[in-house]
Write an enzyme that holds these catalytic residues in place. Structure first.
Site, PDB file in Angstrom:
ATOM      1  N   CYS A  93       1.638  22.285   4.486  1.00  0.00           N
ATOM      2  CA  CYS A  93       1.845  20.835   4.494  1.00  0.00           C
ATOM      3  C   CYS A  93       3.035  20.453   3.619  1.00  0.00           C
ATOM      4  O   CYS A  93       3.248  19.272   3.348  1.00  0.00           O
ATOM      5  CB  CYS A  93       0.581  20.112   4.022  1.00  0.00           C
ATOM      6  SG  CYS A  93       0.047  20.589   2.363  1.00  0.00           S
ATOM      7  N   CYS A 112       0.848  -1.195   0.000  1.00  0.00           N
ATOM      8  CA  CYS A 112       0.000   0.000   0.000  1.00  0.00           C
ATOM      9  C   CYS A 112       0.882   1.243   0.000  1.00  0.00           C
ATOM     10  O   CYS A 112       1.857   1.334   0.749  1.00  0.00           O
ATOM     11  CB  CYS A 112      -0.912  -0.011   1.228  1.00  0.00           C
ATOM     12  SG  CYS A 112      -1.881   1.502   1.437  1.00  0.00           S
TER      13      CYS A 112
END
Length: 409
Positions: A366, A68
């Site tokens: 971010c 993943c």
């Protein structure tokens, strides 16, 4: 062709980097000091085997890790990942020529992701539901997820069933899931058109489950309860698929830093306000102008403000600050500002802030790299840094939030 390399450092995306005769080789999931066997493809190497592991390497807590692409750092202890993110911020600032003390990283709980975006794809009768595989367009079919809120985790079978009913051949379906105070708000894009019979089935699935609302490509299919999000004591009804800080705990930590720094200001402006993560904590102390390009989010913010008690006046301005930043003349109304732009930053708005007469600014980002670029512009306008605080909002990823508090010198 397989080759053996030694990892010298970690890059800001969480990849191990080996120095080779052909230049830097980026190896995901590898750690500094490790000797590893890789399959090279240009500048990237697929990790085949760890021949000499780092003493810091630990077994990953999620069974999907390594396949993943959602997490990049589960082979490290949690506290080590937070030290690493602090280092990412330090490195980004130094590259921009900025010398500043970077404080220890504030960490959110592991399972604090209240907002997550899943994908689904159909191949015949088989539907894969989960996240993209590392470095691929294919999906890994997940059964669990370590970093989402327990309510979202418990709803994975329901979300998978919704995806199976809407997924189409040769088109990826995306599902944004937000935990609200009354249940999950699920916004699907790229799905098949929904018939009335299908909507009735969704209603049946949602009753007694965690589902509050389901929308498809911006059109509401069903609403069992109006989704509500509490922000600093104000309840906001988010539009489908709205952006919100992924972790409530991280959002509150950043808001506390910003509100504390701007405390005492007479009037503040919140640039890229979203649903009001910073607007509402500031409005407990002073009048605030919220500026946001997404009209639906701004309308939700203003509606929440109208229904709240104990707030100073909150105004709204719908504007694309990336194309049309607030200029010095417009900023004269304020003595404090918070700016939280998208990933690529907001160079034009930073130039306007540098030319303004604002006394205090809080910059939130971010992306340490774009933050460092914009920060250098503001510093050149006569501001000094008071604090730099990393926030680990996206646990076990390489993403790093940063709050920088500045004052005009």
């Amino acid at each position: 062709m397989d080759e053996t390399v030694t990892i010298s450092r970690l890059g800001h995306r969480g990849d191990g980097i080996a120095e080779t005769q052909e230049g830097p080789l980026f190896v995901p999931l590898a750690l500094p000091g490790e000797r590893v066997k890789v399959a090279r493809s240009g500048k990237r190497g697929e990790l085949l085997e760890v021949l000499e592991p780092s003493e810091k390497r630990v077994p990953p807590p999620c069974p999907h890790f390594g396949v993943c692409g959602g997490c990049a750092l589960q082979m490290l202890p949690l506290e080590e990942t937070r030290r690493l993110k602090r280092g990412f911020v330090e490195e980004a600032l130094l590259r921009a020529g900025i010398e500043a003390k970077v404080e220890e990283t504030i960490g959110a709980p592991v399972d604090s992701r209240r907002r997550a975006v899943f994908s689904a794809s159909r191949s015949g009768r088989k539907v894969a539901f989960g996240f993209h595989r590392r470095g691929e367009r294919r999906l890994v079919d997940i059964e669990t997820c370590l970093v989402v809120r327990p309510r979202i985790l418990a709803a994975l079978p329901l979300l998978r069933e919704i995806a199976a009913l809407l997924a189409r051949e040769k088109r990826e379906l995306r599902m944004s899931v937000l935990e609200t105070s009354v249940g999950l708000d699920v916004a699907v894009t790229g799905g098949a058109p929904a018939t009335s019979r299908l909507v009735s089935r969704f209603v049946g699935l949602g009753r007694g489950a965690a589902l509050a609302r389901l929308s498809l490509d911006g059109e509401m299919l069903m609403e069992l309860a109006a989704p509500r999000i509490p922000i600093a004591g104000v309840f906001v009804d988010p539009p489908p698929g709205a952006f919100l800080q992924a972790s409530a705990e991280a959002g509150e930590a950043m808001a506390a830093l910003v509100a504390g720094h701007l405390s005492g200001a007479k009037r503040a402006v919140d640039l890229f306000s979203g649903l009001g993560t910073f607007t509402f904590p500031l409005a407990r102390q002073m009048p605030v102008l919220a500026v946001e390009a997404e009209k639906a989010s701004l309308e939700a913010l203003l509606a929440g403000a109208r229904g709240a008690q104990g707030l100073k006046p909150v105004e709204g301005l719908s504007r694309d600050l990336l194309r049309f930043p607030l200029g010095p003349d417009e900023l004269k109304r304020f003595d404090a500002a918070v700016v939280d732009p998208p990933w690529d930053g907001a160079r034009a708005q930073a130039e306007m802030l540098a030319a303004s007469g604002l006394k205090r600014i809080a910059m939130v980002s971010c992306n340490p790299a774009s933050l460092a670029r914009d920060l250098s512009i503001v510093l050149a306008g006569g501001y000094g840094i008071e604090r730099v605080v990393p926030v680990d909002q996206f646990v076990y990823s390489a993403e790093t939030e940063v709050v920088v508090l500045l004052r005009r010198t």
